[in-house]
Structure formats: structure tokens, C-alpha cells
Design a protein around this motif. Sequence first.
Motif, PDB file in Angstrom:
ATOM      1  N   ARG A 111      -7.592  -4.532  -4.890  1.00  8.43           N
ATOM      2  CA  ARG A 111      -6.347  -4.084  -5.528  1.00  8.43           C
ATOM      3  C   ARG A 111      -5.170  -4.995  -5.204  1.00  8.43           C
ATOM      4  O   ARG A 111      -4.060  -4.737  -5.627  1.00  8.43           O
ATOM      5  CB  ARG A 111      -6.016  -2.658  -5.075  1.00  8.43           C
ATOM      6  CG  ARG A 111      -7.123  -1.640  -5.294  1.00  8.43           C
ATOM      7  CD  ARG A 111      -7.502  -1.536  -6.764  1.00  8.43           C
ATOM      8  NE  ARG A 111      -6.361  -1.178  -7.589  1.00  8.43           N
ATOM      9  CZ  ARG A 111      -6.365  -1.190  -8.920  1.00  8.43           C
ATOM     10  NH1 ARG A 111      -7.464  -1.562  -9.557  1.00  8.43           N
ATOM     11  NH2 ARG A 111      -5.291  -0.851  -9.600  1.00  8.43           N
TER      12      ARG A 111
ATOM     13  N   ALA B  75       4.184   6.841  -3.303  1.00  7.31           N
ATOM     14  CA  ALA B  75       3.084   7.064  -4.232  1.00  7.31           C
ATOM     15  C   ALA B  75       3.619   7.281  -5.641  1.00  7.31           C
ATOM     16  O   ALA B  75       4.711   7.808  -5.816  1.00  7.31           O
ATOM     17  CB  ALA B  75       2.265   8.256  -3.786  1.00  7.31           C
TER      18      ALA B  75
ATOM     19  N   TRP C 168      -5.578   8.240   2.408  1.00 10.13           N
ATOM     20  CA  TRP C 168      -6.974   8.229   1.989  1.00 10.13           C
ATOM     21  C   TRP C 168      -7.790   7.185   2.759  1.00 10.13           C
ATOM     22  O   TRP C 168      -8.932   7.442   3.161  1.00 10.13           O
ATOM     23  CB  TRP C 168      -7.072   7.972   0.488  1.00 10.13           C
ATOM     24  CG  TRP C 168      -6.818   9.184  -0.342  1.00 10.13           C
ATOM     25  CD1 TRP C 168      -5.704   9.460  -1.086  1.00 10.13           C
ATOM     26  CD2 TRP C 168      -7.682  10.323  -0.497  1.00 10.13           C
ATOM     27  NE1 TRP C 168      -5.813  10.682  -1.698  1.00 10.13           N
ATOM     28  CE2 TRP C 168      -7.015  11.239  -1.360  1.00 10.13           C
ATOM     29  CE3 TRP C 168      -8.941  10.653   0.007  1.00 10.13           C
ATOM     30  CZ2 TRP C 168      -7.587  12.453  -1.716  1.00 10.13           C
ATOM     31  CZ3 TRP C 168      -9.505  11.873  -0.359  1.00 10.13           C
ATOM     32  CH2 TRP C 168      -8.831  12.755  -1.201  1.00 10.13           C
TER      33      TRP C 168
ATOM     34  N   GLU D 248      -2.255   6.101  -0.498  1.00 11.99           N
ATOM     35  CA  GLU D 248      -3.396   5.214  -0.256  1.00 11.99           C
ATOM     36  C   GLU D 248      -3.693   5.091   1.230  1.00 11.99           C
ATOM     37  O   GLU D 248      -4.867   5.081   1.635  1.00 11.99           O
ATOM     38  CB  GLU D 248      -3.118   3.835  -0.859  1.00 11.99           C
ATOM     39  CG  GLU D 248      -3.245   3.805  -2.378  1.00 11.99           C
ATOM     40  CD  GLU D 248      -2.773   2.505  -2.981  1.00 11.99           C
ATOM     41  OE1 GLU D 248      -3.341   2.084  -3.999  1.00 11.99           O
ATOM     42  OE2 GLU D 248      -1.816   1.897  -2.436  1.00 11.99           O
ATOM     43  N   TRP D 249      -2.660   5.007   2.065  1.00 12.96           N
ATOM     44  CA  TRP D 249      -2.869   4.925   3.506  1.00 12.96           C
ATOM     45  C   TRP D 249      -3.560   6.180   4.038  1.00 12.96           C
ATOM     46  O   TRP D 249      -4.454   6.102   4.899  1.00 12.96           O
ATOM     47  CB  TRP D 249      -1.532   4.732   4.231  1.00 12.96           C
ATOM     48  CG  TRP D 249      -1.112   3.306   4.413  1.00 12.96           C
ATOM     49  CD1 TRP D 249       0.074   2.747   4.024  1.00 12.96           C
ATOM     50  CD2 TRP D 249      -1.849   2.256   5.049  1.00 12.96           C
ATOM     51  NE1 TRP D 249       0.111   1.421   4.370  1.00 12.96           N
ATOM     52  CE2 TRP D 249      -1.055   1.088   5.001  1.00 12.96           C
ATOM     53  CE3 TRP D 249      -3.104   2.193   5.650  1.00 12.96           C
ATOM     54  CZ2 TRP D 249      -1.464  -0.130   5.533  1.00 12.96           C
ATOM     55  CZ3 TRP D 249      -3.530   0.972   6.183  1.00 12.96           C
ATOM     56  CH2 TRP D 249      -2.716  -0.164   6.120  1.00 12.96           C
TER      57      TRP D 249
ATOM     58  N   THR E  71       0.837  -1.192   0.000  1.00 11.62           N
ATOM     59  CA  THR E  71       0.000   0.000   0.000  1.00 11.62           C
ATOM     60  C   THR E  71       0.875   1.245   0.000  1.00 11.62           C
ATOM     61  O   THR E  71       1.823   1.345   0.789  1.00 11.62           O
ATOM     62  CB  THR E  71      -0.906   0.026   1.245  1.00 11.62           C
ATOM     63  OG1 THR E  71      -1.594  -1.223   1.342  1.00 11.62           O
ATOM     64  CG2 THR E  71      -1.915   1.163   1.176  1.00 11.62           C
TER      65      THR E  71
END
Length: 202
Positions: free
Chosen positions: A139, A202, A95, A92-93, A88
Motif C-alpha cells: 500500500r 482514518a 488492525w 490501520e495501526w 498509516t
Amino acid sequence: MNWNLSWTEALGFATGAVCVWLVARQHIANWPVGIANNVFFIVLFLEAGLYADAGLQVVFIALAAYGWWTWARGGGPATAGSLPVRGTTRVEWVWLAAAGVLGTAALTLLLDRATDSTVPFWDALTTALSLAATYGQCRKLLESWWLWIAADLVYIPLYAYKGLYLTSLLYIGFLALCVAGLIGWRRALAAAGARPATAVTA
């Protein structure tokens, strides 16, 4: 202890166990089995007054369709590996954490004011954790297993408190399968030569 086992709970137990076992093996058939499990749990949770969990199953059905499509679109074999396991990202973490906190707060308020739920916060918390974990599963994010483990640790006593003892037992099995899934996906990630999630950007 008043244990009134229903066919709905028994079928939810069976399909749920098969679904998690298939996810741990990265088998695409987990998605249709999971949809069947969601239908059984909609009925069960409405009867138990776990309204957020019942509504969550509807969202799970939509996410299952998305996950099914995502896993299949890579063109790999149906048994596994169409979509690679990955860590991850930091974005993403952020969000997922923001959505989890806001979702838990909003659902707690809604359940407390609009329903007769006796466990609004815990129902909301497990809903938020499960949604985040399911997104990660769609995902193939390694850390989705940690989110499922956290959710299961709340689900087990919650369902026992609501008298759903077989479902509580099922979630003990889920917890064990989640640990196995985490180990299996971690091995798959290592075999692919990917970096640990903490090193992913990211």
C-alpha cells in the motif's frame, strides 16, 4: 563456526539485495525479483528448520502479486510513482497491531507443538512483523519501513544462530537499505505535501 554456503543461500542473497534496493527506489520490478527471492528462501528455510519463515515465503509470493497489481494499476510509469506514498492511519495501526499479536501467539503455539523448531517464538515474531511490513509495502505506507527495520533486528541474530551466516549478513544490508528506503519515502511524502503519519486519521 560451521559455515556451509549453498547456491540457494547465495542466490537468495543476490535477489534479496536487488529486491530491497528496487523497493527503496519505488521501482515496480521489485515484485518479480522478490518472487524469485521467495522461491530460493522456501528451500533454504525448510533445510534450516525455520518452518514459519518457509511458509511465510509462500504468503509473500501472493502478496507480491497483489503489490505488483496495486503499484501498476495507477497507470503511472513503470519506474516509480504509480501509487503515492502515504502515512498509516490509526485504524490501520490498530488492525496491524492486533493481527501481529494474535499471529505471533498462534504461530508460536503451532511451531512449538507441531514442529521440531528450536526457536518457535522468534520464528513466529519475525513472520508476523514481515507480513505486516509487506502489507504496508503493497500500500506504500511509509511506516512499513519501521516494521521491516524491527523485523531485521531480530532476523540478523536469528539467522546467525541457525548457521545461515550469509543470510544474516544479507539482513544487515537489508537494515541499511530499509533506513535508506525510509528516508527516500519520507522525502516523497513531504514532496507530495502530505501530512505526517501521526496526523493522519482514518
